[in-house]
Motif scaffolding. Structure first.
Motif, PDB file in Angstrom:
ATOM      1  N   HIS A 120      -1.034   3.464   7.361  1.00  0.00           N
ATOM      2  CA  HIS A 120      -1.183   2.214   6.619  1.00  0.00           C
ATOM      3  C   HIS A 120      -2.403   1.426   7.109  1.00  0.00           C
ATOM      4  O   HIS A 120      -2.557   1.185   8.295  1.00  0.00           O
ATOM      5  CB  HIS A 120       0.072   1.364   6.796  1.00  0.00           C
ATOM      6  CG  HIS A 120       0.308   0.410   5.683  1.00  0.00           C
ATOM      7  ND1 HIS A 120      -0.546  -0.628   5.402  1.00  0.00           N
ATOM      8  CD2 HIS A 120       1.306   0.335   4.765  1.00  0.00           C
ATOM      9  CE1 HIS A 120      -0.082  -1.303   4.377  1.00  0.00           C
ATOM     10  NE2 HIS A 120       1.048  -0.744   3.964  1.00  0.00           N
ATOM     11  N   TRP A 136       0.842  -1.202   0.000  1.00  0.00           N
ATOM     12  CA  TRP A 136       0.000   0.000   0.000  1.00  0.00           C
ATOM     13  C   TRP A 136       0.883   1.260   0.000  1.00  0.00           C
ATOM     14  O   TRP A 136       1.862   1.323   0.740  1.00  0.00           O
ATOM     15  CB  TRP A 136      -0.898  -0.015   1.231  1.00  0.00           C
ATOM     16  CG  TRP A 136      -1.951   1.036   1.259  1.00  0.00           C
ATOM     17  CD1 TRP A 136      -1.850   2.282   1.800  1.00  0.00           C
ATOM     18  CD2 TRP A 136      -3.283   0.938   0.738  1.00  0.00           C
ATOM     19  NE1 TRP A 136      -3.029   2.966   1.645  1.00  0.00           N
ATOM     20  CE2 TRP A 136      -3.930   2.171   0.991  1.00  0.00           C
ATOM     21  CE3 TRP A 136      -3.985  -0.059   0.073  1.00  0.00           C
ATOM     22  CZ2 TRP A 136      -5.240   2.419   0.615  1.00  0.00           C
ATOM     23  CZ3 TRP A 136      -5.290   0.191  -0.303  1.00  0.00           C
ATOM     24  CH2 TRP A 136      -5.913   1.411  -0.028  1.00  0.00           C
ATOM     25  N   CYS A 161       3.015  -2.752   7.459  1.00  0.00           N
ATOM     26  CA  CYS A 161       2.996  -1.286   7.516  1.00  0.00           C
ATOM     27  C   CYS A 161       4.375  -0.687   7.215  1.00  0.00           C
ATOM     28  O   CYS A 161       4.478   0.457   6.761  1.00  0.00           O
ATOM     29  CB  CYS A 161       2.554  -0.814   8.902  1.00  0.00           C
ATOM     30  SG  CYS A 161       0.887  -1.338   9.359  1.00  0.00           S
ATOM     31  N   ALA A 213       1.494   4.105   1.469  1.00  0.00           N
ATOM     32  CA  ALA A 213       1.257   4.990   2.604  1.00  0.00           C
ATOM     33  C   ALA A 213       2.359   4.817   3.629  1.00  0.00           C
ATOM     34  O   ALA A 213       3.030   3.791   3.680  1.00  0.00           O
ATOM     35  CB  ALA A 213      -0.107   4.698   3.244  1.00  0.00           C
ATOM     36  N   SER A 214       2.544   5.826   4.462  1.00  0.00           N
ATOM     37  CA  SER A 214       3.509   5.736   5.547  1.00  0.00           C
ATOM     38  C   SER A 214       2.959   4.798   6.621  1.00  0.00           C
ATOM     39  O   SER A 214       1.755   4.528   6.679  1.00  0.00           O
ATOM     40  CB  SER A 214       3.746   7.122   6.145  1.00  0.00           C
ATOM     41  OG  SER A 214       2.550   7.606   6.746  1.00  0.00           O
ATOM     42  N   PRO A 215       3.824   4.266   7.511  1.00  0.00           N
ATOM     43  CA  PRO A 215       3.349   3.344   8.552  1.00  0.00           C
ATOM     44  C   PRO A 215       2.205   3.896   9.398  1.00  0.00           C
ATOM     45  O   PRO A 215       1.284   3.174   9.775  1.00  0.00           O
ATOM     46  CB  PRO A 215       4.612   3.121   9.391  1.00  0.00           C
ATOM     47  CG  PRO A 215       5.741   3.322   8.427  1.00  0.00           C
ATOM     48  CD  PRO A 215       5.285   4.414   7.512  1.00  0.00           C
ATOM     49  N   SER A 229      -9.628   1.355   1.370  1.00  0.00           N
ATOM     50  CA  SER A 229      -8.927   0.692   2.470  1.00  0.00           C
ATOM     51  C   SER A 229      -9.779  -0.382   3.148  1.00  0.00           C
ATOM     52  O   SER A 229      -9.247  -1.401   3.601  1.00  0.00           O
ATOM     53  CB  SER A 229      -8.458   1.719   3.506  1.00  0.00           C
ATOM     54  OG  SER A 229      -9.554   2.450   4.025  1.00  0.00           O
ATOM     55  N   HIS A 231       6.662  -0.153   2.159  1.00  0.00           N
ATOM     56  CA  HIS A 231       5.974   0.767   1.253  1.00  0.00           C
ATOM     57  C   HIS A 231       6.997   1.369   0.318  1.00  0.00           C
ATOM     58  O   HIS A 231       8.195   1.455   0.650  1.00  0.00           O
ATOM     59  CB  HIS A 231       5.223   1.864   2.019  1.00  0.00           C
ATOM     60  CG  HIS A 231       6.083   2.618   2.987  1.00  0.00           C
ATOM     61  ND1 HIS A 231       6.795   3.725   2.634  1.00  0.00           N
ATOM     62  CD2 HIS A 231       6.344   2.407   4.314  1.00  0.00           C
ATOM     63  CE1 HIS A 231       7.458   4.174   3.682  1.00  0.00           C
ATOM     64  NE2 HIS A 231       7.218   3.397   4.707  1.00  0.00           N
TER      65      HIS A 231
END
Length: 350
Positions: free
Chosen positions: A20, A13, A343, A15-17, A282, A346
């Protein structure tokens, strides 16, 4: 002991952790695999090109429409003479206006039924016979058997979804001749015909999105099946593109099944995350990840622990980067390697 290659588009995904969506999904088995395996973030490669490489098919051009059509249910013996035909995917889509742009979106399987697909393709065949013959393999996967080869560059639907359509219209190809203007003009005429179709008026009257355009992509001819340059292996997939690639490599694909995949060298394609990923949905993505954790990653982790699985490779194609994970049978002894949450995986910011 066996080898398992698993291709899971949409798993990584963007996105940042902290943001996420995997943070709200229990995925202990996947985290254990991520922690113990060798992880790589490599240059981008498309889903189709990655599958071709894994099947030992290194040709430059992949005729994606013909390949996907070959992978449709019941298409194992496509009509004789189709080897010479030129095909385009002509998928039904919805166009909408937002922020001064025309945005394109795919239609889900529950948004259009077989009767509607039949009615719309019949109209297209009446009004646009000069382009070729339209047919619907499923309500959302349509094809155009072209009257003559297309000389333009077409963009895959999954690249154009939820993006400004004008950035992905047919453009000049690499083969010298260029008929991209012809295909843009045809697309405009088709949009007018679909906009005026009574079926779309009925759809909008009941609050459903109209089928107000097609998306052309994947031009090429069908290649005859033949042996690939890869070692003999089983292929499991529901995705018709993957199934068509397998058939072109001389392999008859099966439906995904983890127990049989762990008994023989197998390439498995699981595309459950792909559509939620494209739409950045999501909630659907989390549901799909939870199912993959239970049905696939947990059994794979147990098989590695028992020494049943000799080698496991996870492949995640992407437009920005391609992520891969590899584990050998010795990974079960690497107790010191801590689990790694999804997470933390990425694409790096460019």
């Amino acid at each position: 002991m066996t080898r398992l290659d698993l291709v899971a588009p949409g798993l990584v995904w963007p996105a940042s952790p902290a943001l996420h969506p995997a943070g709200d999904v229990a995925h202990a088995a996947l985290a254990r695999l991520l922690g113990r395996g060798r992880r790589l973030m490599e240059p981008a490669v498309s889903h189709e090109r990655l599958l071709a490489r894994l099947l030992g098919m290194a040709r430059q051009h992949l005729p994606l429409a013909a390949l996907r059509r070959l992978g449709e249910e019941g298409a194992g013996g496509c009509a004789q003479g189709d080897d010479e035909a030129h095909w385009l995917c002509a998928d039904p889509v919805n166009l909408s206006f937002m922020g001064g742009h025309v945005l394109l979106d795919e239609l889900s399987e529950d948004e259009i039924d077989a009767a509607e697909a039949a009615a719309l393709t019949a109209t297209l065949n009446d009004e646009f016979a000069h382009l070729g013959h339209f047919s619907a393999a499923t309500p959302t996967r349509w094809y155009l058997r072209m009257e003559r080869p297309a000389r333009a560059r077409f963009f895959p639907l999954d690249e154009a979804v939820c993006r400004p359509m004008q950035d992905f219209l047919p453009s000049e190809g690499d083969e010298g001749e260029d008929d991209s203007r012809h295909w843009r003009h045809a697309l405009n005429e088709i949009q007018v015909a679909l906009h005026n179709h009574p079926l779309n008026a009925a759809r909008e009257a009941t609050g459903r999105r109209p089928v107000n355009s097609l998306w052309f992509w994947g031009s090429g001819t069908q290649s005859p099946p033949g042996a690939s340059g890869a070692p003999r292996l089983a292929v499991q997939a529901r995705d018709p593109m993957a199934r068509g690639l397998a058939r072109t490599a001389g392999i008859e694909p099966d439906a995904p099944d983890v127990e049989s995949a762990l008994r023989a060298d197998t390439l498995v394609v699981l595309d459950d995350l792909a559509s939620p990923f494209r739409h950045l949905d999501s909630a659907r993505w989390q549901d799909a990840l939870a199912a993959l954790e239970q049905d696939w990653f947990a059994p794979i982790s147990r098989a590695l622990d028992r020494g049943v699985l000799r080698h496991f490779a996870l492949h995640v194609p992407g437009e920005i980067n391609r992520f891969s994970l590899t584990l050998g049978s010795g990974a079960r002894w690497c107790f010191w390697r801590k689990p790694l949450s999804l997470c933390a995986v990425h694409p790096p910011r460019t």
